[in-house]
Scaffold this motif. Structure first.
Motif, mmCIF file in Angstrom:
data_model
loop_
_atom_site.group_PDB
_atom_site.id
_atom_site.type_symbol
_atom_site.label_atom_id
_atom_site.label_comp_id
_atom_site.label_asym_id
_atom_site.label_seq_id
_atom_site.Cartn_x
_atom_site.Cartn_y
_atom_site.Cartn_z
ATOM 1 N N LEU A 380 0.849 -1.188 0.000
ATOM 2 C CA LEU A 380 0.000 0.000 0.000
ATOM 3 C C LEU A 380 0.887 1.242 0.000
ATOM 4 O O LEU A 380 1.738 1.394 0.874
ATOM 5 C CB LEU A 380 -0.900 -0.007 1.246
ATOM 6 N N ALA A 381 0.703 2.101 -0.977
ATOM 7 C CA ALA A 381 1.444 3.362 -1.055
ATOM 8 C C ALA A 381 0.452 4.512 -0.901
ATOM 9 O O ALA A 381 -0.511 4.613 -1.664
ATOM 10 C CB ALA A 381 2.192 3.482 -2.369
ATOM 11 N N VAL A 382 0.679 5.350 0.107
ATOM 12 C CA VAL A 382 -0.232 6.455 0.414
ATOM 13 C C VAL A 382 0.510 7.775 0.202
ATOM 14 O O VAL A 382 1.595 7.979 0.756
ATOM 15 C CB VAL A 382 -0.740 6.358 1.872
ATOM 16 N N ARG A 383 -0.082 8.651 -0.607
ATOM 17 C CA ARG A 383 0.534 9.947 -0.904
ATOM 18 C C ARG A 383 0.299 10.923 0.240
ATOM 19 O O ARG A 383 -0.688 10.793 0.986
ATOM 20 C CB ARG A 383 -0.044 10.525 -2.196
ATOM 21 N N PRO A 384 1.158 11.932 0.392
ATOM 22 C CA PRO A 384 0.918 12.956 1.419
ATOM 23 C C PRO A 384 -0.440 13.621 1.186
ATOM 24 O O PRO A 384 -0.785 13.989 0.058
ATOM 25 C CB PRO A 384 2.064 13.950 1.200
ATOM 26 N N GLY A 385 -1.212 13.747 2.248
ATOM 27 C CA GLY A 385 -2.510 14.390 2.149
ATOM 28 C C GLY A 385 -3.637 13.484 1.711
ATOM 29 O O GLY A 385 -4.794 13.922 1.627
ATOM 30 N N GLU A 386 -3.364 12.207 1.447
ATOM 31 C CA GLU A 386 -4.402 11.288 0.974
ATOM 32 C C GLU A 386 -5.126 10.665 2.165
ATOM 33 O O GLU A 386 -4.536 10.412 3.205
ATOM 34 C CB GLU A 386 -3.765 10.187 0.125
ATOM 35 N N THR A 387 -6.417 10.422 2.010
ATOM 36 C CA THR A 387 -7.220 9.757 3.038
ATOM 37 C C THR A 387 -7.526 8.340 2.592
ATOM 38 O O THR A 387 -8.117 8.128 1.524
ATOM 39 C CB THR A 387 -8.534 10.507 3.290
#
Length: 597
Positions: A380-387
């Motif tokens: 799982l890769a989550v970008r800055p600011g992503e919910t």
């Protein structure tokens, strides 16, 4: 004025550096008392002076009797009286000095141990805390340390008293009537042992009585906790009958204990006094027939010393249970102070800032003792600011993912990256400065609203910043109506506030920290409609511009997430937006009974 003791004045590394496991607790106590060696030596010396009347008084009494009987010069009477008066004069100041020296030592030790236990509990892993109940740890900090305190106090007071009396008495006998010294060395311990054996019969009855009291305590606690159910079903008489039956057993056990105690006490008194009379008669016969050079004063002295030394020997034997409890408490504390299950951050990289990019690379985690992994092959890769919302049936691995993200547990496989850096090499304490968690049940302590919201911030928070955070959390509307505003005490666990109010304060606490990574763990599941609406609005402000991980069952909490990850069996089964997953008609759709996700 004496400087107050504070934990910061103690050597911080000392209690944690010692090898408790496998070490005899007496050696451990000696190690912990080592910084106070000089103070302890002074306390023993002062105690000997304070306690001197107990072993000098029989000698002075003997001298005065001999002055009268043998018509010695009257000046000897005044000299003995002066010695006696001086002993009484120095008794009070020496008692004060001893109390200061011994109390300082014992209080320093107990404060140091409690500080060390609290520091170690902060270092122990969450896995350790999940295995060991908070009640057990609380007992170690409070009860075990208190037991050590009481053991040291009683051992010092009773033990030193008995030892100094015995040594002083035996020295006086050895100098004044040396022929009786071997008799005392044999007869006094034998008499004390006999009395100890007589009193030992009480142990079994005491144990029985204590157990009946414990059962009574349990019954009363049970009755009070179930009183609503009892009343609702009309079972008052049944509950009273259960307690009355136990009260009868306590009364019977107490009555039997009192009878046995009376018998044993009388028997012990008779034995001790009979032996004392024998000693008196024996010494009198020796003096009367001139078998040994013994004066009338010596006869009284020897009789008095017999009773005094026997009582001292008995007191020393009676210290055994107290000392055993204290040493067992030392072992108990050592279990925590040397527990190996620590969260290791020493020497790892500290971070000064976080953008909020989080990546799970083939992460797996298996709990100790479990045959199946709770999470496996999680990418799982989550970008800055992503919910990102995590949903799934019970046991799907959602809580494990959050615990991995917070760093409460470490992956057994794979890696978690923060801004491209493997968290295994990071000092997680510095990472958590940029992370906030809003749980299902907000955690407040018994302080003011100001203290709870600003908890953990290094600097004092100004009024404008505090008010802004409360307003953004939709909390100002009720805080401003409280009589003392932000200085209102919230009660234990926030008991004086409603669930919605507590949750909004938790959001204000997160907002004022300005986190880059935010975790919402069922943050609205326990709220009513009105409270949920206010909390949802506040959460919207809190989530803006931050990397957010959400675990929730309510659709309103997750439908606007950038991505929804559907977990099952520790794996990601589906991924997408709310509309995409509904259109897919898979597991996500099955998880939605009405308005629940």
């Amino acid at each position: 004025m004496e400087k107050a003791l504070s934990p910061s004045s103690f050597p911080q590394g000392t209690p944690l550096d010692h090898r408790y496991q496998g070490e005899h607790p007496v050696r451990t106590l000696a190690y912990l008392l080592r910084p106070d060696r000089a103070r302890l030596a002074g306390a023993v010396a002062v105690f000997a002076v304070r306690h001197s009347p107990l072993w000098l008084l029989p000698l002075i009494t003997a001298n005065i009797i001999d002055v009268v009987v043998q018509q010695r010069p009257i000046s000897e009477l005044w000299w003995n009286a002066a010695v006696l008066a001086s002993m009484f004069i120095v008794n009070y100041p020496s008692a004060v000095v001893y109390s200061r020296l011994m109390s300082t030592t014992i209080r320093r030790l107990s404060t140091t141990l409690r500080s060390a236990l609290c520091r170690r509990m902060q270092e122990l892993s969450i896995g350790y805390h999940s295995r060991v109940s908070s009640g057990v740890l609380h007992a170690k900090v409070v009860r075990d340390v208190d037991t050590i305190e009481e053991s040291l106090k009683q051992t010092a007071e009773v033990g030193l008293g008995a030892v100094t009396t015995m040594l002083g008495g035996l020295i006086v006998i050895g100098i004044r009537a040396p022929a009786f010294l071997p008799i005392f060395l044999v007869v006094v311990p034998a008499a004390a042992l006999l009395i100890r054996l007589l009193r030992g019969r009480l142990r079994g009855r005491n144990e029985t009585f204590r157990k009946e009291i414990e059962v009574l305590s349990s019954r009363v606690t049970e009755m009070t906790s179930l009183i609503h159910i009892t009343r609702a079903h009309g079972l008052e008489n049944t509950a009273i009958h259960r307690v009355d039956g136990q009260l009868d057993r306590v009364r019977t056990a107490g009555f039997r204990l009192d009878l046995l105690n009376g018998r044993v006490s009388s028997l012990a008194w008779n034995v001790l006094n009979a032996l004392g009379v024998c000693c008196l008669i024996g010494a009198a016969l020796v003096a009367y027939y001139g078998w040994l050079p013994v004066t009338a004063g010596d006869v009284v002295m020897l009789s008095t010393f017999f009773t005094t030394l026997t009582a001292s020997t008995t007191a020393l034997m009676g210290l055994a249970p107290t000392m055993t409890r204290g040493l067992e408490s030392v072992r108990s504390i050592g279990e925590v102070l040397q527990a190996p299950d620590l969260e290791s951050n020493d020497g790892k990289r500290e971070i000064a800032g976080v953008t909020g990019a989080v990546e799970f690379r083939r992460v797996g985690f298996t709990y100790e003792g479990s045959a199946e992994p709770s999470v496996s092959d999680l990418d799982l890769a989550v970008r800055p600011g992503e919910t990102v919302a995590l949903v799934g049936p019970s046991g799907a691995g959602k809580s494990t993912v959050l615990n991995l993200l917070i760093g409460f547990i470490r992956p057994t496989e794979g890696a978690i990256l923060l801004d491209g850096i493997d968290t295994a090499g990071l000092d997680l304490r510095t990472y958590r400065r940029f992370l906030s968690v809003v749980p299902q049940e907000s955690i407040l302590f018994a302080g003011t609203i100001r203290e709870n919201v600003a908890y953990g911030l290094p600097d004092e928070v100004d009024e404008d910043t505090l008010r802004t955070a409360l307003q953004a959390a939709n909390a100002w509307e009720f805080v401003s109506r409280l009589p003392e505003g932000v200085d209102t005490l919230v009660g234990q666990h926030g008991a004086r506030l409603s669930g919605g109010q507590r949750q909004r304060l938790a959001i204000a606490r997160a907002l004022i920290r300005d986190p880059r990574v935010l975790i919402l763990d069922e943050a609205t599941s326990a709220l009513d409609g009105r409270s949920e609406s206010l909390v949802q609005e506040a959460l919207g402000r809190l989530m803006s511009g931050r990397t957010v991980f959400v675990v929730a069952h309510r659709l309103s909490t997750i439908r606007n997430a950038d991505r929804i990850m559907v977990l099952e069996g520790g794996r990601i089964r589906e991924s997408g937006t709310h509309d995409e997953l509904v259109a897919l008609g898979g597991l996500y759709q099955q998880l939605q009974p009405g308005h629940a996700a």
